[in-house]
Design a protein around this motif. Sequence first.
Motif, PDB file in Angstrom:
ATOM      1  N   HIS A  28       0.801  -1.221   0.000  1.00 53.60           N
ATOM      2  CA  HIS A  28       0.000   0.000   0.000  1.00 53.60           C
ATOM      3  C   HIS A  28       0.839   1.278   0.000  1.00 53.60           C
ATOM      4  N   GLU A  29       1.933   1.270   0.763  1.00 51.35           N
ATOM      5  CA  GLU A  29       2.739   2.493   0.895  1.00 51.35           C
ATOM      6  C   GLU A  29       4.221   2.164   0.947  1.00 51.35           C
ATOM      7  N   ILE A  30       5.004   3.088   0.409  1.00 52.38           N
ATOM      8  CA  ILE A  30       6.462   3.045   0.527  1.00 52.38           C
ATOM      9  C   ILE A  30       6.879   4.332   1.211  1.00 52.38           C
ATOM     10  N   ILE A  31       7.595   4.195   2.312  1.00 47.32           N
ATOM     11  CA  ILE A  31       8.167   5.356   2.997  1.00 47.32           C
ATOM     12  C   ILE A  31       9.672   5.141   2.946  1.00 47.32           C
ATOM     13  N   VAL A  32      10.329   5.895   2.096  1.00 46.69           N
ATOM     14  CA  VAL A  32      11.757   5.695   1.868  1.00 46.69           C
ATOM     15  C   VAL A  32      12.526   6.942   2.274  1.00 46.69           C
ATOM     16  N   THR A  33      13.566   6.736   3.064  1.00 42.97           N
ATOM     17  CA  THR A  33      14.462   7.820   3.420  1.00 42.97           C
ATOM     18  C   THR A  33      15.685   7.706   2.525  1.00 42.97           C
ATOM     19  N   ILE A  34      15.890   8.719   1.702  1.00 44.97           N
ATOM     20  CA  ILE A  34      17.017   8.740   0.772  1.00 44.97           C
ATOM     21  C   ILE A  34      18.238   9.284   1.516  1.00 44.97           C
ATOM     22  N   ILE A  35      19.259   8.449   1.610  1.00 44.17           N
ATOM     23  CA  ILE A  35      20.494   8.782   2.319  1.00 44.17           C
ATOM     24  C   ILE A  35      21.527   9.252   1.289  1.00 44.17           C
TER      25      ILE A  35
END
Length: 185
Positions: free
Chosen positions: A132-139
């Motif tokens: 349903h969802e992607i929560i991605v922290t771009i490092i």
Amino acid sequence: MSLFQYYVASTIDGFIASPDDDLAWLLQFDQVDGVNESIGSFMAGVGCVAMGGDTYRWLIEHEPDNWPYPETPCWVFTHHEYRAPAGSDITFVRGDVREFAPDLLKAAGEKNVWLVGGGDLVAQFADAGLLHEIIVTIIPVVLGAGKRLLPLKGPTAPLELVSSRILGGAAAELHYRMPQAVTAS
């Protein structure tokens, strides 16, 4: 409604781990302002964790005496035989993610299911229409090679950007909603 969420950190070039599963590139950002608050806020909405066998093995090898989810039911999708750490609530399963999706949602209660690292397992949920969802922290790191963020067989329809924010001037957290995700019954 409970959701299947992929909460993850990725390099700028789309990798979640080095080819040999090293996370040193990520761990150097643990103290960036906002990172721990973001994790804490996300975890408050998690009622169940699902991960693949490689992620489970990595956790056991790197944190042998510190199971990170002692209060949360965890399901491990694996073809290997593992033992659960003392005091953990772990169910080991084999098979299609669609078969277990209703059980995961039931275990999550009114909260969400966190699909923990291991893009291969998350890709199975996505291919089944269950992500349903992607929560991605771009490092802000480039690895050049490694374990891909989401190794799908083909492109998705455009994702809907729900929110974005900068963490400590170093990382960008992007929250996307997947198109056409289905509800497991």
